[in-house]
Scaffold this motif. Structure first.
Motif, PDB file in Angstrom:
ATOM      1  N   ARG A  32      -3.054   6.361  -7.745  1.00  0.00           N
ATOM      2  CA  ARG A  32      -4.412   5.983  -7.357  1.00  0.00           C
ATOM      3  C   ARG A  32      -5.399   6.435  -8.427  1.00  0.00           C
ATOM      4  O   ARG A  32      -5.278   7.542  -8.968  1.00  0.00           O
ATOM      5  CB  ARG A  32      -4.787   6.594  -6.012  1.00  0.00           C
ATOM      6  CG  ARG A  32      -3.888   6.092  -4.874  1.00  0.00           C
ATOM      7  CD  ARG A  32      -4.390   6.540  -3.523  1.00  0.00           C
ATOM      8  NE  ARG A  32      -3.545   6.011  -2.463  1.00  0.00           N
ATOM      9  CZ  ARG A  32      -3.983   5.550  -1.307  1.00  0.00           C
ATOM     10  NH1 ARG A  32      -5.269   5.571  -1.050  1.00  0.00           N
ATOM     11  NH2 ARG A  32      -3.156   5.093  -0.396  1.00  0.00           N
ATOM     12  N   GLN A  49       0.821  -1.207   0.000  1.00  0.00           N
ATOM     13  CA  GLN A  49       0.000   0.000   0.000  1.00  0.00           C
ATOM     14  C   GLN A  49       0.857   1.260   0.000  1.00  0.00           C
ATOM     15  O   GLN A  49       0.398   2.325   0.402  1.00  0.00           O
ATOM     16  CB  GLN A  49      -0.946   0.003   1.203  1.00  0.00           C
ATOM     17  CG  GLN A  49      -2.007  -1.071   1.146  1.00  0.00           C
ATOM     18  CD  GLN A  49      -3.204  -0.702   1.988  1.00  0.00           C
ATOM     19  OE1 GLN A  49      -3.841   0.310   1.774  1.00  0.00           O
ATOM     20  NE2 GLN A  49      -3.530  -1.539   2.951  1.00  0.00           N
ATOM     21  N   GLU A  91     -11.380   2.618  -0.687  1.00  0.00           N
ATOM     22  CA  GLU A  91     -11.723   1.237  -0.360  1.00  0.00           C
ATOM     23  C   GLU A  91     -13.207   1.007  -0.621  1.00  0.00           C
ATOM     24  O   GLU A  91     -13.991   1.948  -0.746  1.00  0.00           O
ATOM     25  CB  GLU A  91     -11.406   0.953   1.118  1.00  0.00           C
ATOM     26  CG  GLU A  91      -9.905   0.985   1.416  1.00  0.00           C
ATOM     27  CD  GLU A  91      -9.592   0.512   2.821  1.00  0.00           C
ATOM     28  OE1 GLU A  91     -10.528   0.439   3.640  1.00  0.00           O
ATOM     29  OE2 GLU A  91      -8.415   0.206   3.090  1.00  0.00           O
ATOM     30  N   TRP A 135      -9.349  -3.084  -0.761  1.00  0.00           N
ATOM     31  CA  TRP A 135      -8.827  -2.169  -1.764  1.00  0.00           C
ATOM     32  C   TRP A 135      -8.330  -2.994  -2.947  1.00  0.00           C
ATOM     33  O   TRP A 135      -8.076  -4.190  -2.838  1.00  0.00           O
ATOM     34  CB  TRP A 135      -7.722  -1.274  -1.204  1.00  0.00           C
ATOM     35  CG  TRP A 135      -6.552  -1.980  -0.590  1.00  0.00           C
ATOM     36  CD1 TRP A 135      -6.490  -2.537   0.654  1.00  0.00           C
ATOM     37  CD2 TRP A 135      -5.272  -2.191  -1.187  1.00  0.00           C
ATOM     38  NE1 TRP A 135      -5.249  -3.095   0.874  1.00  0.00           N
ATOM     39  CE2 TRP A 135      -4.483  -2.891  -0.234  1.00  0.00           C
ATOM     40  CE3 TRP A 135      -4.709  -1.854  -2.415  1.00  0.00           C
ATOM     41  CZ2 TRP A 135      -3.162  -3.261  -0.497  1.00  0.00           C
ATOM     42  CZ3 TRP A 135      -3.395  -2.215  -2.671  1.00  0.00           C
ATOM     43  CH2 TRP A 135      -2.639  -2.904  -1.721  1.00  0.00           C
TER      44      TRP A 135
END
Length: 213
Positions: A28, A22, A209, A147
């Motif tokens: 993203r 992560q 998420e 996620w």
């Protein structure tokens, strides 16, 4: 080349992860998710891979392969709870001015004839409702947040890699994610950019998420 690829794969399997999956340096993106019959269906796109160089490659007449893998993770775990894969093998026919595209997922294997490179890009780099795992993969995570992360590759360099992806796609429905060391090893590719298995690679994770219903 195969020997080098096998050595690289062994390094992935044996080397400890130096950075958490992560890692905030990973790009993203929005990855819309909906659940149907207990399994996740994810939208994943990598249209930024489709630059002028890729368009020339797709129209060269030489076979090109685009592979998208989407992983689902829960919490701090670096072991995926579910995986979805879509592979496109594209061959341009300069005489007929068409593209033959073989598309494989976990549940289908089909060939389509497409008239333009734009159709190919839309089919292979703008994925809609890719099924990630099966209902039984998601059942233990009901009510929990997960996620997602995606790896999109142009021409995986190792024939062994391509073979194993296709063998995984063709596996019996009873074969699950748990214990699949080959796909589990690719978690390190999200954060280890020194190891390249493809000519070009895009990696990203979901911007938010999602709660498993």
């Amino acid at each position: 080349m195969i020997a080098r690829a096998l050595i690289a794969l062994a390094m992935l399997l044996l080397a400890p992860s130096l950075v958490h999956a992560q890692d905030e340096s990973i790009a993203r993106r929005a990855m819309p998710v909906r659940f149907e019959a207990g399994a996740a269906h994810v939208d994943a796109e990598a249209s930024d891979l489709a630059d002028a160089a890729l368009r020339r490659r797709l129209s060269s007449g030489l076979p090109q392969t685009l592979v998208t893998r989407v992983y689902a993770f829960q919490g701090e775990s670096t072991t995926p709870i579910a995986i979805g894969v879509r592979s496109c093998r594209i061959t341009h026919d300069p005489w007929g001015l068409t593209y033959r595209v073989q598309i494989q997922t976990e549940s289908s294997d089909r060939s389509e004839t497409m008239r333009s490179v734009e159709q190919v890009i839309d089919a292979c780099l703008d994925l809609r409702a890719l099924r990630v795992g099966r209902a039984r993969d998601w059942a233990p995570s009901r009510g929990q947040s997960v996620w997602l992360a995606a790896i999109v590759e142009l021409n995986p360099l190792s024939p062994d890699t391509v073979h194993r992806i296709r063998r995984w796609l063709a596996r019996p429905d009873g074969a699950g994610v748990e214990g699949d060391a080959f796909f589990g090893s690719f978690v390190s590719l999200f954060v280890n950019r020194r190891i390249g298995e493809a000519e070009r690679t895009i990696r990203y994770r979901s911007a938010a998420e999602v709660r498993v219903p």
